[in-house]
Design a protein around this motif. Sequence first.
Motif, PDB file in Angstrom:
ATOM      1  N   PRO A  81     100.813  52.178 -16.019  1.00  0.00           N
ATOM      2  CA  PRO A  81     101.470  52.263 -17.323  1.00  0.00           C
ATOM      3  C   PRO A  81     101.150  51.090 -18.231  1.00  0.00           C
ATOM      4  CG  PRO A  81     103.014  51.468 -15.695  1.00  0.00           C
ATOM      5  CD  PRO A  81     101.741  51.760 -14.950  1.00  0.00           C
ATOM      6  N   SER A  82     101.061  51.372 -19.521  1.00  0.00           N
ATOM      7  CA  SER A  82     100.950  50.304 -20.521  1.00  0.00           C
ATOM      8  C   SER A  82     102.245  50.345 -21.320  1.00  0.00           C
ATOM      9  CB  SER A  82      99.761  50.554 -21.441  1.00  0.00           C
ATOM     10  OG  SER A  82      99.867  51.792 -22.108  1.00  0.00           O
ATOM     11  N   LYS A 121     101.360  56.229 -20.993  1.00  0.00           N
ATOM     12  CA  LYS A 121     102.216  55.687 -22.062  1.00  0.00           C
ATOM     13  C   LYS A 121     101.382  54.884 -23.069  1.00  0.00           C
ATOM     14  CE  LYS A 121     106.122  55.554 -18.883  1.00  0.00           C
ATOM     15  NZ  LYS A 121     107.321  54.838 -18.403  1.00  0.00           N
ATOM     16  N   ALA A 122     100.181  55.422 -23.346  1.00  0.00           N
ATOM     17  CA  ALA A 122      99.235  54.715 -24.205  1.00  0.00           C
ATOM     18  C   ALA A 122      99.753  54.539 -25.624  1.00  0.00           C
ATOM     19  CB  ALA A 122      97.904  55.465 -24.229  1.00  0.00           C
ATOM     20  N   ASP A 123     100.744  55.343 -26.015  1.00  0.00           N
ATOM     21  CA  ASP A 123     101.283  55.247 -27.377  1.00  0.00           C
ATOM     22  C   ASP A 123     102.117  53.984 -27.583  1.00  0.00           C
ATOM     23  OD1 ASP A 123     104.440  56.506 -27.011  1.00  0.00           O
ATOM     24  OD2 ASP A 123     102.953  56.968 -25.478  1.00  0.00           O
ATOM     25  N   LEU A 124     102.430  53.271 -26.497  1.00  0.00           N
ATOM     26  CA  LEU A 124     103.305  52.103 -26.611  1.00  0.00           C
ATOM     27  C   LEU A 124     102.571  50.793 -26.882  1.00  0.00           C
ATOM     28  CD1 LEU A 124     105.835  52.785 -23.702  1.00  0.00           C
ATOM     29  CD2 LEU A 124     106.072  53.340 -26.133  1.00  0.00           C
ATOM     30  N   VAL A 125     101.224  50.803 -26.831  1.00  0.00           N
ATOM     31  CA  VAL A 125     100.512  49.532 -26.969  1.00  0.00           C
ATOM     32  C   VAL A 125      99.761  49.383 -28.289  1.00  0.00           C
ATOM     33  CG1 VAL A 125     100.272  49.112 -24.519  1.00  0.00           C
ATOM     34  CG2 VAL A 125      98.555  50.472 -25.684  1.00  0.00           C
ATOM     35  N   GLY A 126      99.667  50.455 -29.065  1.00  0.00           N
ATOM     36  CA  GLY A 126      99.064  50.366 -30.397  1.00  0.00           C
ATOM     37  C   GLY A 126      97.669  49.792 -30.398  1.00  0.00           C
ATOM     38  N   GLU A 127      97.452  48.754 -31.224  1.00  0.00           N
ATOM     39  CA  GLU A 127      96.121  48.186 -31.412  1.00  0.00           C
ATOM     40  C   GLU A 127      95.619  47.419 -30.190  1.00  0.00           C
ATOM     41  OE1 GLU A 127      97.723  44.038 -33.512  1.00  0.00           O
ATOM     42  OE2 GLU A 127      96.641  45.553 -34.684  1.00  0.00           O
ATOM     43  N   SER A 140      90.235  75.586  -8.774  1.00  0.00           N
ATOM     44  CA  SER A 140      91.311  75.381  -7.801  1.00  0.00           C
ATOM     45  C   SER A 140      91.319  73.947  -7.287  1.00  0.00           C
ATOM     46  CB  SER A 140      91.141  76.347  -6.627  1.00  0.00           C
ATOM     47  OG  SER A 140      89.884  76.155  -5.992  1.00  0.00           O
ATOM     48  N   ARG A 141      90.848  73.009  -8.096  1.00  0.00           N
ATOM     49  CA  ARG A 141      90.827  71.611  -7.662  1.00  0.00           C
ATOM     50  C   ARG A 141      92.255  71.071  -7.556  1.00  0.00           C
ATOM     51  NH1 ARG A 141      87.040  67.588 -10.456  1.00  0.00           N
ATOM     52  NH2 ARG A 141      86.412  66.983  -8.339  1.00  0.00           N
ATOM     53  N   THR A 142      92.431  70.164  -6.594  1.00  0.00           N
ATOM     54  CA  THR A 142      93.747  69.558  -6.361  1.00  0.00           C
ATOM     55  C   THR A 142      93.681  68.076  -6.687  1.00  0.00           C
ATOM     56  OG1 THR A 142      94.273  71.127  -4.587  1.00  0.00           O
ATOM     57  CG2 THR A 142      95.522  69.073  -4.630  1.00  0.00           C
ATOM     58  N   ALA A 143      94.691  67.588  -7.399  1.00  0.00           N
ATOM     59  CA  ALA A 143      94.779  66.161  -7.726  1.00  0.00           C
ATOM     60  C   ALA A 143      96.096  65.612  -7.221  1.00  0.00           C
ATOM     61  CB  ALA A 143      94.670  65.951  -9.235  1.00  0.00           C
ATOM     62  N   VAL A 144      96.098  64.344  -6.868  1.00  0.00           N
ATOM     63  CA  VAL A 144      97.326  63.633  -6.550  1.00  0.00           C
ATOM     64  C   VAL A 144      97.458  62.496  -7.558  1.00  0.00           C
ATOM     65  CG1 VAL A 144      96.196  62.103  -4.866  1.00  0.00           C
ATOM     66  CG2 VAL A 144      98.677  62.436  -4.771  1.00  0.00           C
ATOM     67  N   ILE A 145      98.683  62.270  -8.037  1.00  0.00           N
ATOM     68  CA  ILE A 145      98.940  61.198  -8.999  1.00  0.00           C
ATOM     69  C   ILE A 145      99.674  60.087  -8.275  1.00  0.00           C
ATOM     70  CG2 ILE A 145      99.928  60.589 -11.222  1.00  0.00           C
ATOM     71  CD1 ILE A 145      99.912  63.489 -11.998  1.00  0.00           C
ATOM     72  N   LEU A 146      99.086  58.892  -8.288  1.00  0.00           N
ATOM     73  CA  LEU A 146      99.656  57.743  -7.598  1.00  0.00           C
ATOM     74  C   LEU A 146      99.912  56.610  -8.574  1.00  0.00           C
ATOM     75  CD1 LEU A 146      97.183  57.757  -4.595  1.00  0.00           C
ATOM     76  CD2 LEU A 146      99.551  58.524  -4.514  1.00  0.00           C
ATOM     77  N   GLY A 147     100.968  55.874  -8.337  1.00  0.00           N
ATOM     78  CA  GLY A 147     101.282  54.753  -9.201  1.00  0.00           C
ATOM     79  C   GLY A 147     102.681  54.254  -8.935  1.00  0.00           C
ATOM     80  N   ALA A 148     103.050  53.206  -9.638  1.00  0.00           N
ATOM     81  CA  ALA A 148     104.367  52.600  -9.454  1.00  0.00           C
ATOM     82  C   ALA A 148     105.452  53.469 -10.085  1.00  0.00           C
ATOM     83  CB  ALA A 148     104.385  51.205 -10.072  1.00  0.00           C
ATOM     84  N   SER A 149     106.690  53.197  -9.728  1.00  0.00           N
ATOM     85  CA  SER A 149     107.824  53.874 -10.361  1.00  0.00           C
ATOM     86  C   SER A 149     107.803  53.591 -11.862  1.00  0.00           C
ATOM     87  CB  SER A 149     109.141  53.382  -9.767  1.00  0.00           C
ATOM     88  OG  SER A 149     109.223  53.691  -8.402  1.00  0.00           O
ATOM     89  N   GLY A 150     108.097  54.609 -12.643  1.00  0.00           N
ATOM     90  CA  GLY A 150     108.117  54.436 -14.088  1.00  0.00           C
ATOM     91  C   GLY A 150     106.765  54.531 -14.742  1.00  0.00           C
ATOM     92  N   ALA A 151     105.738  54.954 -14.001  1.00  0.00           N
ATOM     93  CA  ALA A 151     104.397  55.065 -14.582  1.00  0.00           C
ATOM     94  C   ALA A 151     104.216  56.338 -15.397  1.00  0.00           C
ATOM     95  CB  ALA A 151     103.339  55.000 -13.479  1.00  0.00           C
ATOM     96  N   GLY A 152     105.216  57.213 -15.383  1.00  0.00           N
ATOM     97  CA  GLY A 152     105.116  58.454 -16.152  1.00  0.00           C
ATOM     98  C   GLY A 152     104.415  59.575 -15.418  1.00  0.00           C
TER      99      GLY A 152
END
Length: 366
Positions: free
Chosen positions: A129-130, A162-168, A207-219
């Motif tokens: 997340p950003s 959350k790319a919308d939170l970092v702007g420029e 039929s590809r499978t993805a897993v999303i990994l990251g810290a809590s709150g990463a969206g």
Amino acid sequence: MTTPGLDLSSLGWNESLAAELPGGAVPARVARVDRGAADVITTDGHHHAAYGARLRRATAEDPVNLPCVGDWGALTLLSEGRYELDSILPRRTAFVRGGVARDSRGGLSGDSKGQVLAANVDVVFVAEPSMHATDFADLGRVERLLALAWESGAEPVVLITKADLVGEHLAGLLDDVAAAAPGVALHAVSSLTGEGVEVVRSHLDGSRTAVILGASGAGKSTLVNALAGEEVMETQRVRAGDGRGRHTTVHRELIPLAGGGLVIDTPGIRRVGLYEMSQGVDLVFSDIEELAEGCRFGDCSHESEPGCAVLAALESGELPERRLASWRKLQREANWMAGRTDARLRAEQTRKWKIIHKSMRGRSRP
């Protein structure tokens, strides 16, 4: 619920898997795992299947044999009409994190244990997340997850959520992350505005499978909902003050998407240990590996040797000090885990030979 008559090929079923299916067994994909049972998807819908005796024996020998989300399994239809999960078919890919077992007194046993987080995955989305301009991405966490992703056999992709939170500041953030993820696709994503969601979806063709990994709150759950086009996972609002989300997902779950492809949402990962690394760390740090080819000595440890190209790059500023420190840390951990694994295998082999020797002595007695 799945519509009866589902074509399992939409979940990734193929001829290779069919060849591994025991005769008379019913194929199913594991969507969620509970203690001693799993929710599975078959051609006629969702079912809750308890583990059979054969599978329980296999998991007692090695926790890596435990069913996990994404596995393909062989079901047995019992006389009372319920299914039992009898065995797991060979995994094409497996995302495994390491850990350390504890003995009966609660101390460290020194025995390496692995936990499979997801199986038969084509893409590993590493979500970082950003939050805002004063919050930097955890590059060390990205590198660690990428090492495990490469080792799994799946394709790693880094998502700056959350790319919308970092702007420029987004461009600079992407540059920093790209330097920590050489050779890996990198996308900025905002589930709120829709930025990058279609690009992420393009990795799930067919039929590809993805897993999303990251810290809590990463969206992660919010992204799953954006990919699904509906709320299939519960989410929570971002906290006021620090822009961070609160952890919602408490289990891993396989979610078929209406537009094709499947995604596995996961709880936030606090501790990610390496497990039986062969080349995962080397691939994450391919820039250091390339520099090492220019070292004077083939066995250079990049500590103080003369003619070390890695140290020269560090001195010139070409190689960031943080990057080299991260490489050293993961190399040490990978080597330690390899030693623990070797010790476990030697102990198991010794135990087996003792049993065989005892059996032979018993037979030789008059």
